[in-house]
Design a protein around this motif. Structure first.
Motif, mmCIF file in Angstrom:
data_model
loop_
_atom_site.group_PDB
_atom_site.id
_atom_site.type_symbol
_atom_site.label_atom_id
_atom_site.label_comp_id
_atom_site.label_asym_id
_atom_site.label_seq_id
_atom_site.Cartn_x
_atom_site.Cartn_y
_atom_site.Cartn_z
ATOM 1 N N MET A 79 -25.554 13.664 47.984
ATOM 2 C CA MET A 79 -24.181 14.085 47.762
ATOM 3 C C MET A 79 -23.973 14.769 46.415
ATOM 4 O O MET A 79 -22.968 14.556 45.752
ATOM 5 N N ASN A 131 -24.544 18.709 44.633
ATOM 6 C CA ASN A 131 -24.946 20.087 44.875
ATOM 7 C C ASN A 131 -25.622 20.638 43.619
ATOM 8 O O ASN A 131 -25.074 21.494 42.932
ATOM 9 N N ALA A 187 -29.835 14.387 50.890
ATOM 10 C CA ALA A 187 -28.958 13.778 51.883
ATOM 11 C C ALA A 187 -27.589 14.392 51.721
ATOM 12 O O ALA A 187 -26.925 14.190 50.709
ATOM 13 N N ASP A 188 -27.206 15.171 52.679
ATOM 14 C CA ASP A 188 -25.947 15.895 52.575
ATOM 15 C C ASP A 188 -25.319 15.932 53.962
ATOM 16 O O ASP A 188 -26.005 15.728 54.965
ATOM 17 N N THR A 238 -23.125 11.476 57.794
ATOM 18 C CA THR A 238 -21.875 11.535 58.547
ATOM 19 C C THR A 238 -20.748 12.008 57.641
ATOM 20 O O THR A 238 -20.913 12.064 56.430
ATOM 21 N N ARG A 245 -17.978 6.857 59.265
ATOM 22 C CA ARG A 245 -18.861 5.826 58.708
ATOM 23 C C ARG A 245 -18.103 4.667 58.068
ATOM 24 O O ARG A 245 -16.912 4.760 57.769
ATOM 25 N N THR A 257 -13.317 25.645 32.799
ATOM 26 C CA THR A 257 -12.896 25.680 34.206
ATOM 27 C C THR A 257 -11.816 24.640 34.409
ATOM 28 O O THR A 257 -11.613 23.763 33.584
ATOM 29 N N TYR A 278 -12.038 20.583 46.579
ATOM 30 C CA TYR A 278 -12.837 19.583 45.906
ATOM 31 C C TYR A 278 -14.209 20.168 45.602
ATOM 32 O O TYR A 278 -15.001 20.391 46.511
ATOM 33 N N TRP A 305 -17.007 21.547 47.964
ATOM 34 C CA TRP A 305 -16.934 21.058 49.334
ATOM 35 C C TRP A 305 -16.130 21.894 50.305
ATOM 36 O O TRP A 305 -16.333 21.812 51.500
HETATM 37 N N1 LIG Z 1 -18.593 24.827 35.525
HETATM 38 C C1 LIG Z 1 -18.308 23.575 35.858
HETATM 39 N N2 LIG Z 1 -19.197 22.863 36.568
HETATM 40 C C2 LIG Z 1 -18.918 21.598 36.880
HETATM 41 C C3 LIG Z 1 -17.705 20.985 36.516
HETATM 42 C C4 LIG Z 1 -16.794 21.761 35.791
HETATM 43 O O1 LIG Z 1 -15.705 21.303 35.439
HETATM 44 N N3 LIG Z 1 -17.121 23.041 35.484
HETATM 45 N N4 LIG Z 1 -17.476 19.686 36.853
HETATM 46 C C5 LIG Z 1 -18.618 18.815 36.945
HETATM 47 C C6 LIG Z 1 -18.215 17.522 37.513
HETATM 48 S S1 LIG Z 1 -17.078 16.579 36.676
HETATM 49 C C7 LIG Z 1 -18.746 17.032 38.635
HETATM 50 S S2 LIG Z 1 -18.332 15.443 39.141
HETATM 51 C C8 LIG Z 1 -19.719 17.820 39.380
HETATM 52 C C9 LIG Z 1 -19.661 17.619 40.872
HETATM 53 O O2 LIG Z 1 -20.701 18.313 41.393
HETATM 54 P P1 LIG Z 1 -21.436 17.807 42.686
HETATM 55 O O3 LIG Z 1 -21.717 16.379 42.558
HETATM 56 O O4 LIG Z 1 -22.558 18.728 42.911
HETATM 57 O O5 LIG Z 1 -20.280 17.925 43.735
HETATM 58 P P2 LIG Z 1 -20.058 18.875 44.971
HETATM 59 O O6 LIG Z 1 -20.071 20.282 44.649
HETATM 60 O O7 LIG Z 1 -18.856 18.380 45.575
HETATM 61 O O8 LIG Z 1 -21.300 18.600 45.873
HETATM 62 C C10 LIG Z 1 -21.516 17.412 46.458
HETATM 63 C C11 LIG Z 1 -22.358 17.549 47.657
HETATM 64 O O9 LIG Z 1 -21.946 16.500 48.491
HETATM 65 C C12 LIG Z 1 -21.945 16.950 49.796
HETATM 66 N N5 LIG Z 1 -21.093 16.085 50.576
HETATM 67 C C13 LIG Z 1 -19.778 16.144 50.815
HETATM 68 N N6 LIG Z 1 -19.385 15.126 51.608
HETATM 69 C C14 LIG Z 1 -20.500 14.418 51.871
HETATM 70 C C15 LIG Z 1 -20.753 13.258 52.611
HETATM 71 O O10 LIG Z 1 -19.864 12.664 53.185
HETATM 72 N N7 LIG Z 1 -22.046 12.801 52.631
HETATM 73 C C16 LIG Z 1 -23.041 13.441 51.972
HETATM 74 N N8 LIG Z 1 -24.242 12.948 52.007
HETATM 75 N N9 LIG Z 1 -22.819 14.553 51.285
HETATM 76 C C17 LIG Z 1 -21.571 15.024 51.222
HETATM 77 C C18 LIG Z 1 -21.505 18.355 49.717
HETATM 78 O O11 LIG Z 1 -21.909 19.025 50.857
HETATM 79 C C19 LIG Z 1 -22.190 18.813 48.434
HETATM 80 O O12 LIG Z 1 -23.405 19.373 48.717
HETATM 81 O O13 LIG Z 1 -19.557 19.193 39.078
HETATM 82 C C20 LIG Z 1 -19.747 19.441 37.743
HETATM 83 N N10 LIG Z 1 -19.823 20.875 37.590
#
Ligand SMILES: Nc1nc2c(c(=O)[nH]1)N[C@H]1C(S)=C(S)[C@@H](COP(=O)(O)OP(=O)(O)OC[C@H]3O[C@@H](n4cnc5c(=O)[nH]c(N)nc54)[C@H](O)[C@@H]3O)O[C@H]1N2
Ligand SMILES: Nc1nc2c(c(=O)[nH]1)N[C@H]1C(S)=C(S)[C@@H](COP(=O)(O)OP(=O)(O)OC[C@H]3O[C@@H](n4cnc5c(=O)[nH]c(N)nc54)[C@H](O)[C@@H]3O)O[C@H]1N2
Ligand code: SF4
Ligand code: SF4
Ligand code: SF4
Ligand code: SF4
Ligand code: SF4
Ligand SMILES: [Mo]
Lengths: 970, 326, 243
Positions: A528, A530, A563-564, A581, A586, A795, A802, A805
């Protein structure tokens, strides 16, 4: 002719269909609102907020309302996939395999690693809230290399506040807007507590409170602020210190509160020669050992004019001055040290740094101080403090604060947030009505008791890790380092580079593993997150690292499991893809062991219960963990005879106990054989049903007298000990002055025994581990030529998306299809860039071509964009020419995960030197127009990817989407 | 407004049809009063009416392209009490029918003299039907014009000039067509029609220019201040709420760059007025049929541009809400 | 006569778009559905929505106000969209003033949308009929729903309760009271449409500080000897007056 439309009484449609309404918990974001899902003929027809849910009380947000389009998204993965032989990572070429095969592959690989070197398996989880399970799995496996998203998210907020007041914003506490009169919101765009914060804000405004927003940008919440104070990014520390200065200068601090509930009056050893320099002086009685502040410190009593044990009844300590103990040791109350510290941090000084006029800073300080002092709240709630004093009422000063990543995502964030916590404390607003309020399980000792191992020997083959993978170091000896002081963990968390990195440094895991610094790993499991896009800093290069090979043709990171639930950019880099899922399919827990959804007035946890069967061959990742744990025969998942202990995840949740017979499990509600107990009690086989009947939540409302002043509330602390939330009934005094930090500083100065930093880090640790907050520019700013890159780039979270997503969501993507860079109109026109025109934004690390939008709602030295709207072409079930990839962009390409390497080639993370918090908002840039002949697409562009097998593509990929649940035949 | 081709063709085609019929009928009327020579019924009037009917039907056909549900078009007659569109929908077929009957009477020669006036002027059936048809023709001009003129907030349209221009431009093009038709038929009415065509084109020039001048000077009653109810000199939209267009951005913005917009304006001013005037004048004096046909074709194509411009120039206040993608 | 409507409080709307998608969600699979989306997963996605939230900036930096502005059909009391409709598909209900479109009668001529000054009608490009906010007429009278849920989807969703719903002609309704007491206004009054939906303006709260509030007897600085206590030798009234 069909029925007349809009005949409200014609339920004809519904009558012919099977209608069901089910409760569960939303996970279109981490806020976790209660939802009610209406299904028609088994298809989701309507998702609404659950009016009976304590968190959102029936409201829902833009994302939550669009859950249907996520459930039926064309980006959904539905089959386990194995990278096609001969294809490269990133090509997105896969073949379907069975779950059996997938488990076999993992069992063999991970089993081998566990037998040889468990730390070669690293598990990182992103936006999930089941760290209780994933963390436990990692510990059981025996690897130290586990972390969740906190390190790149907002760990500064958690650490800065928890190390100061024993609780924090984020999910652990918040502003009491019901009773506040003045609300100061700093650096918050959307927050984790999205819906409740919105609800509270409007209520607050309607009650006539004054809402001030401190933010370089005015959008979202800031839009409805009564006063907007634009600030230069990264400079809030200067502002808080100046406010503190002014408040102290005017005598607007809450002296009584500080005397009793903080270490402000406690005496600090000022003998520079002493190894105890900068530590509190303590009297001799050896205190009981434990993870709490021993109460053997001293005040200087003004009547007796001599030191006296703190909290001695009748004693009245000096706050200011310098004194000498009998043995000649010079001492000062720590408040005096604070005064000395902020002395030069005047409003005038801060004005030049923050860009806020001097008068505004002073006025702000006065408004805060006078409101706190003159609008005092007194509630007729008797309570008893930990020193045995009975109080007839609970009082409060109605000035509330809230802050998030605007503070956290800077590499000076920890000290900035300490400064803010101290400001909140001197105003007397901690766990009192109208101020900051804790949420269970907080407050916790400063720092909380959980610790990682502090010895590399804690990592042993075939053995669970001896300690927690994440914890709260209280002194240098708690660091998880090798004997030479080098890091044990792949992300270098809990090492001298980032000693208090309590949530790990996921953002460096890939770079470190690729470089083999500190070592190579074998298998990386990403759940979860990216990391090939949104949560990677320096995204383009990280993508190359993921695909980089040794001379022998082996990938530098040999095996990558993802796992995504969706076809994210990350999936393309996997060797093995595990289709998860959706949240509607789930079981899940928002557990007290992790991040519950507690309210100010008591603990709350909640669950998700499937409202739909899994799509295709999707399998909840929780089930994958249980299965893997069982196959690998990890002790917690195995009976004594080696057989499998838990049937599945629901079974695990009901029956798992943190220790045999502890009575503590994932869920706090309806414990005990018949569900008669809570927080603690034997497993209850009917626990899920009981949650289901209760809107999927368990809520406990504390008696009123336990709801406030919890750091020092005898009744509450006893209750919390009885219910296994804390271990000690000891006061949690506010650390105006942080001895914890001083301990690290002493080590860096070579003044203490115990672990010592490697020499090249001594200076860094000594500087940053200042026991009192100080202002310094973020690290990246210090390393940037500001004449060349004069602007800050940041940003913001869009409320209707979200992270990465939601571009797969047919409704949400119409609201944010691509993104502009917002630039102050004057700044942009001076740079020769047109409104709506193509432009470049360039940092030391890289550059991006994007579209410009003029704005008057942004400070002239700042440019900003919505986060993670830009997408890789072909990802997320979108066409390769979708706007997201052609006009949308990701700011991450100009942000680096590392600071420029030092002369001797040392790589330090672009993170807070204390906590390892990623410095997302530290980047400096310049902007200029794109040439007229340049292509009208964003840059960089990546090769498009094709859908993967099993993606529910054909069905949805039409020119039209005419969603009508239950497939009405029209 | 975004000019819809269906509507451009609808209004210009039926305008020409209406004008042509009015020309024929005027011709007949004059001949009744012996001011002009009588024309061959079957040939001249029937064929002329057929031409008019064809134009009207083509217009009608074109209008169907404007509808989401043409198969329900019949429903649109329902609200004649309040809706000018509904009225147009009734009057257009009625008028077309009347013209067809008029032509048929001429064609079949089933044209009894109903009444003789002062023993010289014979009022026959076609004259009565034609009178009715003319009335319908004028009503149709009124309806068409009012469809636009009645929308208060489209200030460029909400003026009597709209009806006047529809009437005059339609008539001018119809008379021009009649001129060419008469010349083709070798009829003596050519000069008569030509004269009227010139007169109407000149008057239309005056009224159309008047509306251009008026529109250029319009003070729009609606501003962003009234649209969102906030009083401030500087209000700017930053996001319209969606990024890739909606019905409201497709229907109300012509989308043409400024230079195309003015090019079209000047083109129609040239093509509708001076060029046909010159062509028809020369054509009449040299008896050059081709010039007369050219005069009509040029003016008609000018009218297509004129109609495009008519829509494009009109600023719908709703556009204030859809200014910026962000 | 009753006139149901929304009253939108710009003082608290944060522009979250919850009202936008909750509206779409309810209506696309309800009796007003579907609401088609074109190019849902490709270039230039576009679709039918009954409610949009827009953003405006007012003033110049640093005195900028950012205003989030939700807009759906205003259910005009004198709706220009109704009389122009040739088929009668557009109508205003006598009983509650809701303006609706009967999809079965609509020919998709778009004329009503021309007549509406507010740009809130949308022709569904797939179904080819005119659509617009129904004020969730299929919810608000639905007796199978609990009373407090008989409200439009957007109203229930809105996290800041910036959307009030009620009979603006009933002086006792929450909506009418809000209009009365908080300066509720109508959009584009110049066209005489008398929109039933109203907007509540921004209100600013400020704090006034008097100078003497900064120096007070209970100032803790006295205790820390940071502020001078009046000197005992200074003359007092005791020395100068005798009565
Ligand atoms: N430039 C910039 N970059 C940032 C930020 C910013 O403010 N500026 N913020 C940062 C912060 S605070 C965070 S928390 C991160 C977040 O960054 P990430 O943790 O990478 O969050 P997401 O982009 O939402 O990607 C999460 C992944 O979860 C998957 N996913 C969604 N639902 C489910 C599910 O139910 N099950 C599974 N297994 N996968 C699922 C999605 O398909 C996606 O691939 O980004 C960071 N990146
Ligand atoms: N809708 C939605 N909700 C979300 C998320 C999402 O992606 N979408 N993500 C969730 C996650 S993982 C997180 S971490 C939270 C984050 O919640 P927030 O912290 O509210 O999110 P950000 O968008 O990072 O907001 C940072 C704000 O700080 C401002 N800012 C930047 N630098 C500075 C500075 O130096 N000083 C000050 N005073 N302000 C500054 C920015 O302008 C911005 O308004 O949101 C959560 N909620
Ligand atoms: S705030 Fe988050 S959890 Fe709550 S409804 Fe919205 S998406 Fe769902
Ligand atoms: S849901 Fe409420 S706060 Fe959100 S945009 Fe709509 S009206 Fe504003
Ligand atoms: S589009 Fe439909 S509702 Fe609108 S005017 Fe035409 S027929 Fe009436
Ligand atoms: S807002 Fe427009 S669509 Fe709604 S009633 Fe008024 S005129 Fe008609
Ligand atoms: S009242 Fe109903 S139809 Fe109208 S905007 Fe709100 S949710 Fe949409
Ligand atoms: Mo985050």
């Amino acid at each position: 002719m069909s029925n007349p439309i809009h005949d409200p009484l014609s339920k004809a449609l519904d009558e012919q269909s099977r209608i069901e309404v089910k409760n569960t918990t939303c996970y279109m974001c981490a806020c976790r609102c209660g939802i009610r899902v209406t299904l028609r003929d088994g298809e989701v027809r309507y998702i609404q907020g659950n009016p009976d849910h304590p968190l959102n009380k029936g409201v829902i947000c833009a994302k939550g309302s669009s859950g249907i389009m996520k459930q039926y998204s064309p980006a959904r993965l539905t089959k386990p996939l194995l990278r096609k032989a001969g294809s490269d990572r990133g090509d997105n070429e896969f073949e379907e395999i069975s779950w059996d095969k997938a488990f076999e592959i993992m069992e063999e690989r991970l089993g081998g690693l566990r037998e040889t070197d468990p730390k070669k398996f690293a598990l990182f989880t992103g936006r999930d809230q089941m760290q209780a399970l994933t963390g436990m799995f990692a510990k059981q496996f025996g690897t130290p290399n586990y972390a969740a998203h906190g390190g790149f998210c907002s760990v500064n907020m958690a650490a800065g506040m928890i190390y100061t007041i024993g609780g924090s914003f984020w999910e652990f506490g918040g502003p009491d807007l019901d009773r506040a009169k003045l609300f100061v919101m700093i650096g918050t765009a959307e927050d984790h507590h999205s819906n409740p914060l919105k609800m509270a804000l409007s209520k607050f405004k309607r009650q006539g409170g004054k809402f001030i927003s401190i933010n370089p940008v005015r959008t979202g919440y800031s839009a409805i602020a009564d006063e907007w104070i634009p600030i230069k990014p990264g400079t809030d520390g200067a502002l808080f210190l100046a406010l503190t200065n002014e408040i102290i200068k005017q005598g607007l601090y809450d002296r009584d509160f500080l005397v009793n509930y903080s270490n402000a009056a406690e005496l600090v050893n000022m003998d520079r020669e002493s190894s105890e320099y900068g530590m509190f002086v303590r009297f001799e009685v050896p205190p009981e050992e434990g993870c709490f502040d021993p109460q053997n410190k001293l005040w200087w009593d003004r009547e007796l004019n001599k030191p006296i044990s703190t909290h001695t009844p009748g004693a009245d300590p000096y706050f200011l001055g310098e004194f000498k103990l009998d043995d000649g040791t010079p001492v000062k109350p720590s408040f005096q040290l604070l005064v000395d510290r902020v002395k030069d941090y005047t409003a005038e000084w801060a004005s030049s740094i923050t860009g806020i006029p001097e008068e505004t800073i002073k006025r702000l300080a006065h408004e805060m101080g006078i409101t706190a002092r003159d609008e005092k709240i007194e509630l007729p709630i008797p309570w008893t403090d930990t020193w045995g004093n009975e109080h007839e009422s609970v009082t409060g000063n109605p000035v509330a604060f809230h802050a998030m990543r605007g503070l956290a995502a800077h590499s000076n964030g920890f000290q900035t947030i300490r400064a803010m916590s101290i400001l909140m404390s001197i105003l007397g607003t901690i766990d009192r009505p109208g101020g900051f309020r804790h949420k269970a399980p907080f407050p916790r000792p400063i720092p909380p008791c959980a610790k990682t191992p502090n010895d590399p020997r804690a990592v042993k083959p075939n053995t669970p890790l001896d300690g927690m993978p994440l914890g709260w170091p209280a002194d240098p000896d708690d660091l998880f380092v090798n004997d030479d002081g080098s890091p044990v963990r792949i992300d270098k968390a809990f090492s001298w580079e980032y000693p208090l990195s309590v949530h790990g440094l996921m953002h460096n895991a890939i770079t470190n593993a690729w470089r083999g610094d500190p070592y190579r790993i074998d298998t990386l499991l990403i759940f979860m997150a990216n990391m090939a896009w949104n949560s990677a800093m320096n995204t383009s290069e990280v993508r190359e690292m993921l695909n980089d090979k040794d001379e022998d043709g082996q990938y530098k990171i040999p095996f990558l499991i993802v796992a995504d639930a969706f076809q994210s950019e990350m999936v393309a880099y996997a060797d093995l893809v595990l289709p998860d899922t959706t949240y509607l399919e789930r079981h899940d827990c928002m557990s007290m062991l992790d991040r519950p959804i507690s309210e100010f007035d008591g603990p709350v946890d909640s669950v998700r219960i499937p409202v739909l069967p899994p799509t295709g061959e999707c399998k909840p990742f929780q089930e994958v963990i249980i299965e893997l744990g069982s196959r690998l025969k990890l002790p917690a998942f195995t009976n004594a005879d080696g057989s499998r202990k838990f049937r599945d995840y629901p079974d695990f949740v009901v029956n798992y106990e943190t220790a045999p017979g502890s009575g503590i499990g994932f869920l706090a509600g309806w414990r005990g054989k018949g569900g008669e107990k809570f927080m603690k009690g034997e497993p209850n086989p009917k626990q899920w049903e009981m949650y289901e009947k209760n809107n999927c939540v368990f809520q406990y409302e504390l008696p009123k007298s336990y709801q406030y002043m919890r750091n020092w509330n005898q009744g509450y602390l006893e209750w919390s000990k009885r219910h296994a939330l804390t271990r000690y009934v000891e006061p949690i005094n506010i650390h105006i002055y942080s001895e914890v930090l001083q301990k690290f500083r002493l080590a860096a100065q070579g003044k203490s025994d115990g672990k010592q930093p490697p020499d090249h880090l001594r200076k860094r640790v000594e500087t940053h581990f200042d026991p009192l907050p100080f202002y310094s520019q973020p690290l990246e700013s210090q390393a940037t030529d500001m004449r060349k890159f004069p602007l800050n780039a940041i940003t913001q979270r869009p409320m209707a998306m979200y992270h990465s997503w939601d571009s797969q969501n047919a409704w949400l993507r119409q609201i944010h299809t691509y993104n502009y860079l917002y630039v102050n109109s004057k700044t942009a026109s001076e740079a020769g860039i047109d409104d709506g025109g193509w432009m470049w934004i360039e940092s030391m690390h890289g550059k991006v071509r994007c579209l410009c939008r003029y704005s008057e709602a942004v400070e002239p030295g700042t440019v900003w964009t919505w986060n993670a709207i830009g997408k890789g072409p072909g990802a997320w079930g979108l066409d390769p020419d979708a706007n997201e990839s052609k006009q949308g962009f990701l700011l991450n390409h100009v942000i680096s995960e590392e600071l420029p390497p030092s002369e001797d080639g040392e790589h330090l993370s672009n993170s807070d030197p204390i906590t390892g918090q990623a410095g997302w908002y530290d980047v400096h840039v310049r902007i200029y127009p794109a040439e007229p002949g340049e292509p009208k697409v964003t840059s960089p562009q990546f090769d498009p990817v094709q859908p993967v097998p099993g993606q529910a593509m054909e069905k949805k990929r039409g020119r039209w989407l005419t969603y009508f649940a239950g497939r009405k035949k029209s | 407004m975004h000019p819809a081709f269906s509507v451009i063709f609808l209004t210009t085609l039926i305008g020409a049809g209406q004008g042509l019929f009015l020309a024929l009928y005027t011709g007949q009327l004059y001949s009744v009063f012996k001011v002009l020579p009588v024309q061959d019924s079957a040939h001249f009037y029937a064929l002329g009416s057929l031409l008019a009917v064809l134009l009207l039907l083509a217009g009608l056909l074109s209008s169907f392209f404007h509808l989401g549900h043409p198969e329900r078009a019949w429903r649109s007659a329902a609200c004649w009490r309040t809706s000018w569109l509904s009225r147009e929908v009734i009057v257009l077929p009625a008028f077309t029918g009347a013209v067809a009957v008029y032509g048929l009477i001429h064609y079949l020669g089933w044209n009894p003299v109903l009444y003789t006036f002062r023993e010289t002027f014979e009022i026959d059936l076609s004259l009565i039907i034609g009178a009715g048809a003319s009335l319908l023709g004028f009503t149709l001009f009124l309806c068409t014009g009012m469809i636009y003129a009645c929308i208060k907030q489209l200030q460029e349209w909400a003026t009597p000039l709209t009806v006047v221009n529809y009437t005059l431009l339609g008539s001018a093009s119809g008379f021009l067509l009649a001129t060419a038709f008469a010349a083709w038929e070798g009829s003596e009415l050519t000069d008569f029609f030509g004269g009227w065509a010139i007169l109407m084109t000149v008057v239309a020039f005056i009224t159309r220019t008047a509306s251009l001048i008026r529109n250029a000077r319009i003070k729009h009653k609606t501003s962003l201040e009234t649209a969102i109810g906030i009083r401030h000199a500087r209000i700017e939209q930053k996001a319209q709420g969606f990024m890739c267009g909606s019905f409201n951005t497709r229907e109300y913005f012509h989308g043409a760059p400024q230079h195309i917009f003015s090019l079209i304006k000047w083109s129609f001013l040239v093509l509708v007025f001076p060029v046909p005037l010159v062509l028809v004048s020369v054509g009449l004096s040299t008896h050059a049929l081709s010039l007369l046909i050219a005069a009509f074709l040029v003016q008609y194509s000018g009218l297509l541009l004129e109609r495009w411009f008519f829509f494009a120039q009109s600023n719908h206040p709703q556009n204030l809400y859809y200014q910026t993608v962000g | 006569m009753s006139q149901l409507a929304l009253v939108i409080d710009l003082n608290v709307c944060v522009g979250c778009h919850a009202c936008v998608t909750s509206c779409k969600e309810w209506n696309t699979s309800g009796t007003a559905g579907y609401m088609a989306d074109m190019n849902p997963f490709s270039k230039d996605p576009t679709g039918t929505f009954f409610n949009r939230v827009q953003t405006f900036e007012v003033g110049n930096f640093p005195n900028t106000e950012t205003v989030h502005f939700p807009k759906s059909c205003l259910h005009c009391e004198d709706p220009p969209c109704v009389p122009v409709c040739p088929t009668g598909a557009s109508y205003k209900r006598d009983e509650d003033g809701i303006v609706l479109v009967d999809y079965d009668k609509c020919i998709g001529c778009k004329y009503c949308s021309w007549a509406c000054p507010y740009g809130v009608r949308e022709l569904d490009e797939h179904q080819k009929v005119m659509k617009k906010c129904t004020l969730c007429v299929d919810r608000i009278y639905d007796e199978s729903l609990p009373e407090n849920e008989r409200k439009p989807a957007c109203v229930l969703a809105c996290p800041t309760s910036a959307r009030l719903f009620g009979d603006v002609n009933d002086p006792d309704s929450e909506a009418a009271q809000a209009i009365r007491e908080r300066g509720g206004y109508q959009l584009m009054p110049e066209w005489g449409t008398r929109p039933a939906n109203h907007y509540l303006p921004r209100r600013k709260t400020s704090i006034t500080i008097h100078e003497d509030e900064l120096i007070r007897a209970d100032n803790p600085l006295y205790k820390e000897r940071q502020l001078p206590m009046p000197d005992a030798d200074d003359p007092t009234l005791d020395e100068t007056t005798s009565w």
